[in-house]
Write a protein that holds these residues in place. Sequence first.
Motif, short mmCIF file in Angstrom:
data_model
loop_
_atom_site.label_atom_id
_atom_site.label_comp_id
_atom_site.label_asym_id
_atom_site.label_seq_id
_atom_site.Cartn_x
_atom_site.Cartn_y
_atom_site.Cartn_z
N ARG B 476 0.84 -1.20 0.00
CA ARG B 476 0.00 0.00 0.00
C ARG B 476 0.88 1.26 0.00
O ARG B 476 0.60 2.23 -0.70
CB ARG B 476 -0.88 -0.02 1.26
CG ARG B 476 -2.01 0.98 1.27
CD ARG B 476 -3.02 0.66 2.37
NE ARG B 476 -2.36 0.28 3.64
CZ ARG B 476 -1.80 1.15 4.48
NH1 ARG B 476 -1.82 2.43 4.20
NH2 ARG B 476 -1.24 0.74 5.59
N LYS B 477 1.98 1.20 0.77
CA LYS B 477 2.83 2.39 0.88
C LYS B 477 3.70 2.58 -0.37
O LYS B 477 4.03 3.70 -0.75
CB LYS B 477 3.75 2.26 2.10
CG LYS B 477 3.12 2.89 3.33
CD LYS B 477 3.77 2.41 4.60
CE LYS B 477 5.10 3.03 4.90
NZ LYS B 477 5.68 2.46 6.14
N ILE B 478 4.07 1.44 -0.94
CA ILE B 478 5.07 1.54 -2.01
C ILE B 478 4.44 1.91 -3.35
O ILE B 478 5.09 2.54 -4.20
CB ILE B 478 5.89 0.22 -2.11
CG1 ILE B 478 7.29 0.52 -2.65
CG2 ILE B 478 5.19 -0.81 -2.97
CD1 ILE B 478 8.20 -0.66 -2.56
N LEU B 479 3.17 1.52 -3.54
CA LEU B 479 2.57 1.69 -4.86
C LEU B 479 2.60 3.13 -5.39
O LEU B 479 3.02 3.34 -6.53
CB LEU B 479 1.14 1.13 -4.89
CG LEU B 479 1.08 -0.38 -5.11
CD1 LEU B 479 -0.36 -0.87 -5.08
CD2 LEU B 479 1.73 -0.77 -6.44
N PRO B 480 2.18 4.14 -4.57
CA PRO B 480 2.21 5.49 -5.13
C PRO B 480 3.62 5.91 -5.56
O PRO B 480 3.80 6.43 -6.67
CB PRO B 480 1.73 6.36 -3.97
CG PRO B 480 1.11 5.45 -2.99
CD PRO B 480 1.67 4.09 -3.20
N SER B 481 4.59 5.64 -4.68
CA SER B 481 5.98 6.04 -5.00
C SER B 481 6.48 5.30 -6.23
O SER B 481 7.12 5.87 -7.12
CB SER B 481 6.92 5.72 -3.84
OG SER B 481 6.31 5.97 -2.62
N LEU B 482 6.15 4.01 -6.25
CA LEU B 482 6.60 3.19 -7.38
C LEU B 482 6.02 3.72 -8.68
O LEU B 482 6.74 3.86 -9.68
CB LEU B 482 6.12 1.74 -7.14
CG LEU B 482 7.01 0.62 -7.64
CD1 LEU B 482 8.42 0.78 -7.13
CD2 LEU B 482 6.45 -0.72 -7.22
N GLY B 483 4.71 4.05 -8.63
CA GLY B 483 4.05 4.58 -9.82
C GLY B 483 4.67 5.88 -10.27
O GLY B 483 5.04 6.04 -11.44
N ALA B 484 4.83 6.80 -9.30
CA ALA B 484 5.40 8.10 -9.64
C ALA B 484 6.81 7.92 -10.21
O ALA B 484 7.18 8.53 -11.22
CB ALA B 484 5.45 8.98 -8.39
N ALA B 485 7.60 7.04 -9.57
CA ALA B 485 8.97 6.82 -10.03
C ALA B 485 8.99 6.25 -11.44
O ALA B 485 9.81 6.65 -12.27
CB ALA B 485 9.71 5.89 -9.07
N LEU B 486 8.07 5.32 -11.71
CA LEU B 486 8.02 4.72 -13.04
C LEU B 486 7.71 5.77 -14.10
O LEU B 486 8.37 5.82 -15.15
CB LEU B 486 6.94 3.63 -13.09
CG LEU B 486 7.45 2.22 -12.80
CD1 LEU B 486 6.28 1.24 -12.72
CD2 LEU B 486 8.43 1.78 -13.89
N VAL B 487 6.71 6.62 -13.82
CA VAL B 487 6.33 7.65 -14.79
C VAL B 487 7.49 8.60 -15.05
O VAL B 487 7.88 8.85 -16.19
CB VAL B 487 5.09 8.43 -14.28
CG1 VAL B 487 4.81 9.62 -15.18
CG2 VAL B 487 3.89 7.50 -14.22
#
Lengths: 129, 800
Positions: B476-487
């Motif tokens: 839950r915590k990692i998904l937003p950061s992961l998404g932002a980092a991927l973009v």
Amino acid sequence: MKNKYIFGGSIIVIFLSIMIYLFTQSNIQYKDDFSQVMNTNKTVKATGVWVKDKSYEIDKENKTFSFYLMDDQGNEMKVIYNGTIPNNFESATSVVVTGKYANGYFHAKDILTKCPSKYENQDVQTSTM
Amino acid sequence: MIGTIVLLIALAFSIISMVMYYLSFKGYKNTLNYARISYHAMAMLVITASTLLWYLLLTHQYQYHYVFSYSNNSLSTGFLLSSFWGGQEGSFMLWLLLTAILGIVLQSYTSKRGNLEQRVMTVYALATTFLLIMVSPWFKNPFEYIWTTPIFIDIKSINSSFLGLPFIQQFLFTDQSSGSNLIQMNTELHQLLSNAGISVNQFIADGRGLNPQLLNFWMQIHPPILFTGFAMSTVPFAFALAALMKNDYRDWVRQSLPWLLAGMGILGLGIMLGGYWAYEMLGWGGYWAWDPVENSSFIPWLVGVAGIHTMLVQRKSQAKGGFGKFARTNLLLCIFTYILVLYSTFLTRSGVLGDASVHSFVSPGMLIYFFLILFIGTFLVIGVGAIVYRWKYLTDHTQYEEGLLSRELALFTGAVVLIASAIIILVGTSAPLFGQSVDTFFYNEMNLPIVIIIGLLNGLSLLVKWKDTKKEDLIRKILPSLGAALVISLLIILLGGINEIMIMLLTFSAVFALVVNSEIAFKIIRGNKKMLGAYIAHIGIALFILGVIGSAVYSNETDVDLVKNETKNAFGYEMTFIGWTPIDNNTKYAFNINVKKGNSEYRVSPVMYISDFNKSLMRIPAILTLPTQDLYISPLSYDDGNNNHDHNTVTLKKDSSIYFNDAKITFVKFNMQAEAIAKMQAGEDFQTGADLLIEKDGKKEKVELLRKVISGNVEFTSFISEEMDLKIDLVNLSAGDVEIELSNLNGMENQLTQPQQEILTVAASIKPFISFVWIGVIVMALGFFIAVLRRLPESIVKSS
């Protein structure tokens, strides 16, 4: 507990083997005997002195710089460097070139010049004044 | 003389201080005060000796070898002050000075924390003792008189009014190769001079000066910062040994953490300042070249930073009541940080890397070599020996349960990866000790995956909690950061045209670390700002990696011939060479180039000059810093169009021609008869020839130039034609090439027929986002210092 050591141990082994492999791949040996330099097709670091009597040459067209280098035994070879004359070249006491010998020339990709920081180790001849 | 005596007394006090502190630790009463007084006396004497050295430099006391060798009359005050560390003797002196001053702070710090002082200062005084021996008369004493070891002084440095003295003749020498006249300064000459009532300081009018490569603003800043970092790394070593002496491994972690953090912050800053110096001044074209000098100070930094991470785990795990996890690891890392600093000194000061051949030491170097080995050996034996001695006490039997997704494990893995990188660089840098050497791709290839892992761990370790994290929580915590980092990384990859998989991964890992850390930092910026340290340091690292990707992977270089007043384009920059101006009292030449990009116009001026110090051409690049990239212009050569160079030789291949004075000279063929080959093999005299065809004003002439070998000596023939006003000297004949020197007869130098034009050749390169490298390092260092502020209050532990 045992698994931990096996896991850690195998990572260390993999790491060391990659390092040793790359080390041997990128290893460059120092050679101060040009007869050996001329007979190997590996990249080496050759150490010698610039033969001042045979002046160096700057080829503006091809952007190369070439000169003659002599080892302790008096073997000479021509060195060609793709680049410009390094800082301190004229005053260098010894020159270390990194590269390969092929087709009658040493093709240097790097030149390191060593300069006398003091006159102490330089041969100074007595004048008859 | 006074300086030497002051240093010797300081050495005595250092030893007394060490012994007294040790006796005090052993329980002898009334020794602590003597120990403190001796330490402070030592420090004051070292400060006195340093002040004296500065005074000697500022007042040009050339009777001192050091002052003569590293300064001269023309240096500005700033450079005179920094010539203090221009040579080996002085840089040891600087290291000693900073270590001694730091010890005063350390003494005050430890005296407020239980019975720490005696143990820590015993070890610390051992370090100052070794440094004081280093600058003693037996090794690298900066106060040595110039005549103690015979030295050749250029006659230009001698006060000319004394050259008429009758006895000067016997000390006069001529160096045949350079044609310079030298005076040999030795005890005998000193004796004769003092008999004649002349002081050596009067006799020598000027010093040799500082190497031109050191004449840079950063010379005044980089060495003191780097050596402060070196001096500070002594402290965690002393704390580790203090813990081992007392056999108590709980409190030392909190106590030494602020020192390790501050030390590594300063050392990191010092290393990169050196990188900036190299970039701006030395014309390496970059800030990092995997040069042994750079590497050897980077290795202790990596080990120290690894130590910071595992020490955080130990400190946290102490909550269970024991002394915590990784006690052995932390002791070893703190000990090795200092030992690697010493090893760095050994590599760069003993001369082992100075020459390609490992085995060529001059006799004074040999002594230093052994002393440095003794220095390292002593600290290695004490440090590692103490750990082995205490080995069985170093296991904490408290049970720790932490899962795979714990911050403990993430931090430990981070430390392991940092150490792996340190080992790689250590192996590569030490290779010359064994007559080997590695290509820089060894470092690049090995470190690339490591940096990717560091970036990922950097982000991940902050998302996982201490002890254990629930998988769902983490996801839950990692998904937003992961998404932002991927973009963001996709954008960078697409816009930057990145096509290598490893660089893509590296970009992603750096962006991921940046996103996670920025997010957390943003959340807590309104809360307790002291908690920000780690996040800011990690943001710094992430920015740094992005800067490295931009500037190293996407750097582009090309050589440009800039004809005066003609505009050339390189990487979208319109460059026009508009002429040169002499600067610094006509000693240097600034080559002015107008650079146009879009609607903006700039002026850059790379500099070239012949240095008096080493009689060599020196080049200083010019850098145009724009928001997204640097344009780096390194001068290569300048042709004033008159063609009167020192070396007017030309190499001709078979069937190629050169124009000279309206004459066309063609190399037709090489003459080597079978007879000559036979004679050559028999070792007899022989000759080979080169046929040249000269065409001028419709006339043709065939000429053969000879290379003769007469009793082993090589001679070359020349061709002279008055009609054509031409002289051709054969310089060399080699496989397929003929090398000739061309001149005309009226003494003028050759005039290869080219239009008379001034050409400045430069190597132009662009370094995209290199500013991220500098910003990253500054941000990182800032993070270290914020962390110090947080850890400092925590270091006050009730005496135990």
